[in-house]
Write a protein that holds these residues in place. Structure first.
Motif, mmCIF file in Angstrom:
data_model
loop_
_atom_site.group_PDB
_atom_site.id
_atom_site.type_symbol
_atom_site.label_atom_id
_atom_site.label_comp_id
_atom_site.label_asym_id
_atom_site.label_seq_id
_atom_site.Cartn_x
_atom_site.Cartn_y
_atom_site.Cartn_z
ATOM 1 N N GLU A 126 -9.339 50.781 6.580
ATOM 2 C CA GLU A 126 -9.107 52.182 6.936
ATOM 3 C C GLU A 126 -7.928 52.321 7.896
ATOM 4 O O GLU A 126 -7.130 53.255 7.790
ATOM 5 C CB GLU A 126 -10.361 52.772 7.580
ATOM 6 C CG GLU A 126 -11.508 52.993 6.611
ATOM 7 C CD GLU A 126 -12.783 53.414 7.313
ATOM 8 O OE1 GLU A 126 -13.564 54.172 6.704
ATOM 9 O OE2 GLU A 126 -13.007 52.985 8.462
ATOM 10 N N GLY A 127 -7.817 51.381 8.827
ATOM 11 C CA GLY A 127 -6.756 51.461 9.822
ATOM 12 C C GLY A 127 -5.392 51.056 9.310
ATOM 13 O O GLY A 127 -4.390 51.223 10.011
ATOM 14 N N HIS A 131 0.130 50.932 6.161
ATOM 15 C CA HIS A 131 0.743 49.603 6.076
ATOM 16 C C HIS A 131 0.227 48.899 4.819
ATOM 17 O O HIS A 131 -0.783 48.187 4.872
ATOM 18 C CB HIS A 131 0.417 48.789 7.324
ATOM 19 C CG HIS A 131 0.801 49.478 8.596
ATOM 20 N ND1 HIS A 131 2.094 49.518 9.066
ATOM 21 C CD2 HIS A 131 0.048 50.194 9.483
ATOM 22 C CE1 HIS A 131 2.130 50.207 10.192
ATOM 23 N NE2 HIS A 131 0.910 50.625 10.468
ATOM 24 N N PRO A 132 0.891 49.089 3.676
ATOM 25 C CA PRO A 132 0.388 48.597 2.387
ATOM 26 C C PRO A 132 0.049 47.113 2.354
ATOM 27 O O PRO A 132 -0.985 46.731 1.812
ATOM 28 C CB PRO A 132 1.533 48.926 1.421
ATOM 29 C CG PRO A 132 2.223 50.092 2.051
ATOM 30 C CD PRO A 132 2.132 49.873 3.527
ATOM 31 N N ARG A 171 1.948 53.087 -6.489
ATOM 32 C CA ARG A 171 2.425 54.139 -5.596
ATOM 33 C C ARG A 171 1.312 55.083 -5.161
ATOM 34 O O ARG A 171 1.230 55.476 -4.002
ATOM 35 C CB ARG A 171 3.547 54.926 -6.297
ATOM 36 C CG ARG A 171 4.183 55.985 -5.430
ATOM 37 C CD ARG A 171 5.536 56.429 -5.981
ATOM 38 N NE ARG A 171 5.477 56.773 -7.387
ATOM 39 C CZ ARG A 171 6.020 56.041 -8.362
ATOM 40 N NH1 ARG A 171 6.642 54.919 -8.077
ATOM 41 N NH2 ARG A 171 5.937 56.414 -9.622
ATOM 42 N N VAL A 172 0.397 55.442 -6.073
ATOM 43 C CA VAL A 172 -0.652 56.387 -5.688
ATOM 44 C C VAL A 172 -1.574 55.798 -4.631
ATOM 45 O O VAL A 172 -2.172 56.517 -3.842
ATOM 46 C CB VAL A 172 -1.493 56.835 -6.907
ATOM 47 C CG1 VAL A 172 -0.642 57.641 -7.862
ATOM 48 C CG2 VAL A 172 -2.127 55.652 -7.617
ATOM 49 N N ARG A 173 -1.710 54.460 -4.587
ATOM 50 C CA ARG A 173 -2.574 53.841 -3.592
ATOM 51 C C ARG A 173 -1.896 53.776 -2.228
ATOM 52 O O ARG A 173 -2.541 53.494 -1.227
ATOM 53 C CB ARG A 173 -2.968 52.417 -4.021
ATOM 54 C CG ARG A 173 -4.039 52.342 -5.075
ATOM 55 C CD ARG A 173 -5.411 52.734 -4.548
ATOM 56 N NE ARG A 173 -5.856 51.910 -3.452
ATOM 57 C CZ ARG A 173 -6.442 50.736 -3.594
ATOM 58 N NH1 ARG A 173 -6.634 50.218 -4.788
ATOM 59 N NH2 ARG A 173 -6.842 50.057 -2.542
ATOM 60 N N ALA A 178 -5.553 58.111 -0.629
ATOM 61 C CA ALA A 178 -6.110 57.185 -1.616
ATOM 62 C C ALA A 178 -6.780 56.003 -0.926
ATOM 63 O O ALA A 178 -7.842 55.538 -1.350
ATOM 64 C CB ALA A 178 -5.013 56.703 -2.561
ATOM 65 N N VAL A 179 -6.161 55.502 0.150
ATOM 66 C CA VAL A 179 -6.773 54.411 0.907
ATOM 67 C C VAL A 179 -8.086 54.882 1.524
ATOM 68 O O VAL A 179 -9.093 54.164 1.517
ATOM 69 C CB VAL A 179 -5.812 53.896 1.998
ATOM 70 C CG1 VAL A 179 -6.512 52.883 2.905
ATOM 71 C CG2 VAL A 179 -4.580 53.254 1.360
#
Length: 225
Positions: A126-127, A131-132, A171-173, A178-179
């Motif tokens: 969540e945090g 930062h992918p 990209r959507v994630r 989305a996360v």
């Protein structure tokens, strides 16, 4: 059934032997050293050695200890490359075939340590919404810990072979929403694991992976516009 901590020891020693960190014929660390390193009981360490003997990685001599053998030949089959979004959709179909069952088993077998580690992975995921790379690592850690919690070395090995490649991050994630949605799905799985609800954990994992597949399909549609 092999405990999750014993499975971790089996996997760790197997990796050391395959990587050449322990050469064929070299004595493995003593039972007491392994107990201290992995926080395991004597019986758990012996169970791990029995498993490694059965797999052909270790030979134990009474009174002398356990010695590494030349690792068995690697399987000739390799995982197909995952390059496209279509490949990732196929990978999610594979995960849907095994991970709900793994979650169901983990609900029966997870230790308090497993549950705490899973909770930490959810919070960290969540945090990491902005930062992918970190998000991928925490996402993978969550799924890997569930596999480890089953105590089934084959399920854990399947996840380890896939590695972080199994985590779809198109990209959507990358959008924080989305996360957040995926993390909420992780929490639903964790809640069922805490309750010892096998059917609920399997259903929650299936819901999560199906939602991931839907998000990926949305990305495919986006790229075609």
């Amino acid at each position: 059934m092999v405990s999750s901590r014993t499975a971790e020891l089996v996997a760790a020693l197997r990796r050391r032997i395959v990587a050449g960190d322990v050469s064929p014929g070299e004595r493995l660390p003593s039972e007491s050293a392994l107990r201290a390193e992995f926080s395991l009981s004597r019986s758990a360490v012996r169970e791990a050695m029995t498993r490694l003997q059965a797999e052909g990685f270790v030979h134990t001599r009474r009174g002398a200890g356990s010695f590494a053998l030349a690792p068995p030949p690697a399987p000739t089959t390799t995982l197909p490359p995952v390059r496209t979004l279509a490949d990732r959709l196929a990978l999610l179909e594979y995960r849907l075939a095994i991970e709900p069952e793994a979650a169901g088993l983990a609900a029966q077998r997870a230790t308090r340590q497993d549950l705490n580690a899973l909770a930490d992975a959810v919070v960290s995921f969540e945090g990491a919404a902005e930062h992918p790379a970190e998000a991928v690592a925490h996402d993978f850690a969550f799924h890997r810990r569930i596999a480890a919690a089953t105590g089934n070395v084959f399920l854990l090995d399947a996840v380890d072979k896939l590695g972080a490649t199994m985590i779809a991050m198109p990209r959507v994630r990358l959008e924080s929403s989305a996360v957040t949605a995926a993390a909420g799905e992780h929490r639903a799985v964790l809640d069922a694991l805490r309750d010892g609800d096998s059917a609920g954990a399997a259903a929650a994992m299936r819901t999560h992976l199906t939602a991931s597949k839907r998000r990926l399909k949305g990305e495919v549609g986006h790229t075609r516009r």
